[in-house]
Scaffold this motif. Sequence first.
Motif, PDB file in Angstrom:
ATOM      1  N   TRP A  99       0.831  -1.201   0.000  1.00 19.10           N
ATOM      2  CA  TRP A  99       0.000   0.000   0.000  1.00 19.10           C
ATOM      3  C   TRP A  99       0.865   1.249   0.000  1.00 19.10           C
ATOM      4  O   TRP A  99       1.918   1.294   0.625  1.00 19.10           O
ATOM      5  CB  TRP A  99      -0.925  -0.001   1.216  1.00 19.10           C
ATOM      6  CG  TRP A  99      -1.830  -1.177   1.224  1.00 19.10           C
ATOM      7  CD1 TRP A  99      -1.636  -2.348   1.901  1.00 19.10           C
ATOM      8  CD2 TRP A  99      -3.035  -1.344   0.490  1.00 19.10           C
ATOM      9  NE1 TRP A  99      -2.659  -3.221   1.644  1.00 19.10           N
ATOM     10  CE2 TRP A  99      -3.535  -2.635   0.779  1.00 19.10           C
ATOM     11  CE3 TRP A  99      -3.745  -0.543  -0.386  1.00 19.10           C
ATOM     12  CZ2 TRP A  99      -4.716  -3.114   0.227  1.00 19.10           C
ATOM     13  CZ3 TRP A  99      -4.925  -1.026  -0.934  1.00 19.10           C
ATOM     14  CH2 TRP A  99      -5.401  -2.299  -0.620  1.00 19.10           C
ATOM     15  N   GLU A 152      -6.048   8.636   0.556  1.00 17.18           N
ATOM     16  CA  GLU A 152      -6.148   7.497  -0.351  1.00 17.18           C
ATOM     17  C   GLU A 152      -4.973   6.549  -0.120  1.00 17.18           C
ATOM     18  O   GLU A 152      -3.845   6.985   0.088  1.00 17.18           O
ATOM     19  CB  GLU A 152      -6.126   8.011  -1.792  1.00 17.18           C
ATOM     20  CG  GLU A 152      -6.203   6.953  -2.852  1.00 17.18           C
ATOM     21  CD  GLU A 152      -6.261   7.564  -4.243  1.00 17.18           C
ATOM     22  OE1 GLU A 152      -5.642   6.983  -5.148  1.00 17.18           O
ATOM     23  OE2 GLU A 152      -6.910   8.616  -4.422  1.00 17.18           O
ATOM     24  N   TYR A 153      -5.268   5.252  -0.182  1.00 12.79           N
ATOM     25  CA  TYR A 153      -4.229   4.220  -0.124  1.00 12.79           C
ATOM     26  C   TYR A 153      -4.355   3.358  -1.365  1.00 12.79           C
ATOM     27  O   TYR A 153      -5.385   2.752  -1.608  1.00 12.79           O
ATOM     28  CB  TYR A 153      -4.352   3.391   1.163  1.00 12.79           C
ATOM     29  CG  TYR A 153      -3.925   4.193   2.356  1.00 12.79           C
ATOM     30  CD1 TYR A 153      -2.595   4.255   2.725  1.00 12.79           C
ATOM     31  CD2 TYR A 153      -4.851   4.945   3.063  1.00 12.79           C
ATOM     32  CE1 TYR A 153      -2.191   5.038   3.798  1.00 12.79           C
ATOM     33  CE2 TYR A 153      -4.453   5.732   4.133  1.00 12.79           C
ATOM     34  CZ  TYR A 153      -3.123   5.776   4.498  1.00 12.79           C
ATOM     35  OH  TYR A 153      -2.718   6.551   5.548  1.00 12.79           O
ATOM     36  N   ARG A 154      -3.273   3.347  -2.159  1.00 11.02           N
ATOM     37  CA  ARG A 154      -3.257   2.644  -3.449  1.00 11.02           C
ATOM     38  C   ARG A 154      -2.504   1.321  -3.314  1.00 11.02           C
ATOM     39  O   ARG A 154      -1.450   1.255  -2.685  1.00 11.02           O
ATOM     40  CB  ARG A 154      -2.577   3.508  -4.498  1.00 11.02           C
ATOM     41  CG  ARG A 154      -2.544   2.877  -5.884  1.00 11.02           C
ATOM     42  CD  ARG A 154      -1.877   3.781  -6.916  1.00 11.02           C
ATOM     43  NE  ARG A 154      -2.619   5.044  -7.002  1.00 11.02           N
ATOM     44  CZ  ARG A 154      -2.031   6.252  -7.002  1.00 11.02           C
ATOM     45  NH1 ARG A 154      -0.736   6.363  -6.937  1.00 11.02           N
ATOM     46  NH2 ARG A 154      -2.770   7.335  -7.071  1.00 11.02           N
ATOM     47  N   ASN A 155      -3.052   0.282  -3.930  1.00 13.56           N
ATOM     48  CA  ASN A 155      -2.386  -1.020  -3.997  1.00 13.56           C
ATOM     49  C   ASN A 155      -1.306  -0.910  -5.073  1.00 13.56           C
ATOM     50  O   ASN A 155      -1.606  -0.855  -6.260  1.00 13.56           O
ATOM     51  CB  ASN A 155      -3.394  -2.121  -4.339  1.00 13.56           C
ATOM     52  CG  ASN A 155      -2.739  -3.485  -4.514  1.00 13.56           C
ATOM     53  OD1 ASN A 155      -1.524  -3.648  -4.388  1.00 13.56           O
ATOM     54  ND2 ASN A 155      -3.554  -4.478  -4.804  1.00 13.56           N
ATOM     55  N   VAL A 212      -9.471  -4.882  -4.280  1.00 12.60           N
ATOM     56  CA  VAL A 212      -8.714  -3.725  -4.743  1.00 12.60           C
ATOM     57  C   VAL A 212      -7.607  -4.250  -5.657  1.00 12.60           C
ATOM     58  O   VAL A 212      -6.602  -4.776  -5.193  1.00 12.60           O
ATOM     59  CB  VAL A 212      -8.115  -2.909  -3.571  1.00 12.60           C
ATOM     60  CG1 VAL A 212      -7.333  -1.714  -4.113  1.00 12.60           C
ATOM     61  CG2 VAL A 212      -9.204  -2.446  -2.615  1.00 12.60           C
ATOM     62  N   GLN A 252      -5.311   0.261  -8.096  1.00 13.85           N
ATOM     63  CA  GLN A 252      -6.560   0.855  -7.614  1.00 13.85           C
ATOM     64  C   GLN A 252      -6.409   1.244  -6.141  1.00 13.85           C
ATOM     65  O   GLN A 252      -5.465   0.850  -5.475  1.00 13.85           O
ATOM     66  CB  GLN A 252      -7.719  -0.118  -7.801  1.00 13.85           C
ATOM     67  CG  GLN A 252      -7.977  -0.471  -9.252  1.00 13.85           C
ATOM     68  CD  GLN A 252      -8.389   0.741 -10.069  1.00 13.85           C
ATOM     69  OE1 GLN A 252      -9.281   1.486  -9.671  1.00 13.85           O
ATOM     70  NE2 GLN A 252      -7.746   0.938 -11.205  1.00 13.85           N
ATOM     71  N   SER A 253      -7.385   1.987  -5.625  1.00 12.94           N
ATOM     72  CA  SER A 253      -7.266   2.562  -4.289  1.00 12.94           C
ATOM     73  C   SER A 253      -8.530   2.415  -3.465  1.00 12.94           C
ATOM     74  O   SER A 253      -9.604   2.163  -3.994  1.00 12.94           O
ATOM     75  CB  SER A 253      -6.968   4.065  -4.404  1.00 12.94           C
ATOM     76  OG  SER A 253      -5.840   4.305  -5.174  1.00 12.94           O
ATOM     77  N   SER A 306     -10.297   5.046  -0.508  1.00 15.16           N
ATOM     78  CA  SER A 306     -10.103   6.437  -0.105  1.00 15.16           C
ATOM     79  C   SER A 306     -11.243   6.927   0.770  1.00 15.16           C
ATOM     80  O   SER A 306     -12.312   6.330   0.830  1.00 15.16           O
ATOM     81  CB  SER A 306      -9.967   7.330  -1.340  1.00 15.16           C
ATOM     82  OG  SER A 306     -11.168   7.334  -2.073  1.00 15.16           O
TER      83      SER A 306
END
Length: 170
Positions: free
Chosen positions: A67, A81-84, A111, A115-116, A118
């Motif tokens: 992440w 937001e936390y994105r993979n 996810v 993608q994220s 949020s």
Amino acid sequence: MAEWVSAIAAVIAAVFAGAAWVVARRASADSRRSADASELAATAAADSAAVAKTEAERRIERSDVSWEFVEQTDDLRWKVEYRNIGLTAAHKVEAVLVIDGVRVELQADRVPPGQSISHDAHDLHEEAERRWLDGLEHGFFGSPGMEIETRIVWSSELGTPAIWTRTDRA
């Protein structure tokens, strides 16, 4: 006297026949219970084999989820937001964010990479800025922004659990 002997023999035969019938009924019931137990054992064995197969597959499963914190801001909104950034999808994602003491929970079934998940934190960000400006007016020097404690829990495709924690400042 032969009639007496015949009558006694008939009674004894009837008693034995009745006893045999009772024994046969019990044997039939026992046979049914045994068949039910065998069926349960077969089901349990199949379930056990399925669990063992899944565990073996999990041991060699490749799961790459990581992440990245992404601060998204524009004039109308401010979101956390936390994105993979890994190579595989995260499944059954549950995130708990504590943004300046306010708890926020996020969930997603899946996810995929890139993608994220949020949360729109515009109001919380405005409140943090207001507190910081008030502090400056009273001679306090601190850093602007918010502290974000994050805990993300997810599973691999086969159900292997994972957890990620981090503290960010935004």
